[in-house]
Design an enzyme around this catalytic site. Structure first.
Site, PDB file in Angstrom:
ATOM      1  N   PHE A  10     -14.601  -1.936  10.664  1.00  0.00           N
ATOM      2  CA  PHE A  10     -15.369  -1.402  11.781  1.00  0.00           C
ATOM      3  C   PHE A  10     -15.513   0.112  11.672  1.00  0.00           C
ATOM      4  CE2 PHE A  10     -13.478  -5.220  13.707  1.00  0.00           C
ATOM      5  CZ  PHE A  10     -14.545  -5.766  14.417  1.00  0.00           C
ATOM      6  N   ASP A  11     -16.721   0.583  11.939  1.00  0.00           N
ATOM      7  CA  ASP A  11     -16.873   1.981  12.295  1.00  0.00           C
ATOM      8  C   ASP A  11     -16.295   2.121  13.708  1.00  0.00           C
ATOM      9  OD1 ASP A  11     -18.024   4.688  12.159  1.00  0.00           O
ATOM     10  OD2 ASP A  11     -19.388   3.935  13.699  1.00  0.00           O
TER      11      ASP A  11
END
Length: 223
Positions: A10-11
């Protein structure tokens, strides 16, 4: 649905955590100090995604490091009051964690601020691996951060997916050979992200559960 996904990267900003107001306010505060009147709040949207050094070097090369520090000082001071998780994020990440998926954050922020954001939104316990700007030589869209996260998680590119709100996230995934998921709540807009051809586009974080094969929990709570 992809049955072979074991790993979700995930960003952070704009993907898991709504930091848009914090980021835009920090940019405006910095620009108003160094180049007053040059940029509006809307102008600053285009600076979301790349590392700060890249952005400020394009504006005042001789003041790059000074501007980065000025931005970070303001950002840190106002951090906890201006951020919140996006709808469904906590329940979705918790479900992935409980189902045994390998999770990591891959961000262009410095690690101390990534941890600060995760702690402020109660997400920190779910992420044993965090790859931040100070962990790599090259930031997204270079594949180095993704490769480093996969190495620490002992995962392969074929079993991983990268979730993000920026073209940098989608391009990093393509450069690394992982699948990519764009989030429609990106401040740059769903149509903008579609230009970079993510493998999937989701309208709510809970939609990710179906993509990675958590069928029973695909309808996540609308938090």
């Amino acid at each position: 649905m992809e049955d072979n996904i074991t790993t979700v990267l995930f960003d952070l900003d704009g993907t898991l955590v709504d930091t848009y107001e914090l980021i835009l306010t920090s940019f405006r505060h910095t620009f108003d100090h160094y180049v007053p009147g040059r940029f509006t709040k809307e102008d600053c949207i285009s600076f979301i995604g790349p590392p700060l050094t890249e952005t400020f070097a394009s504006i005042l090369p001789e003041k790059t490091e000074e501007m980065v520090q000025f931005y970070r000082n303001f950002n840190k001071q106002h951090h906890d009051t201006l951020i919140k998780p996006f709808a469904g994020v906590y329940d979705t990440v918790k479900t992935l964690h409980e189902r045994g998926y390998k999770l990591a954050i891959v961000s262009t922020k410095m690690k101390d601020m990534v941890i600060k954001g995760l702690e402020a939104t109660d997400l920190h316990p779910f992420f044993p691996v965090i790859i931040a700007l100070d962990d790599v030589k090259y930031a997204k869209p270079d594949p180095e951060p993704i490769f480093k996260a996969l190495e620490l998680l002992r995962s392969d590119v074929q079993e991983a997916v990268m979730v993000g709100d920026s073209n940098h996230d989608i391009l990093a995934a393509k450069n690394a050979g992982t699948r990519s998921v764009g989030v429609s709540w990106s401040i740059k807009g769903k149509d903008y992200l579609q230009r970079f051809s993510p493998d999937y586009m989701i309208n709510h974080m809970g939609d990710l559960l179906k993509i990675v094969g958590v069928e029973a929990n695909a309808k996540n709570d609308q938090v």
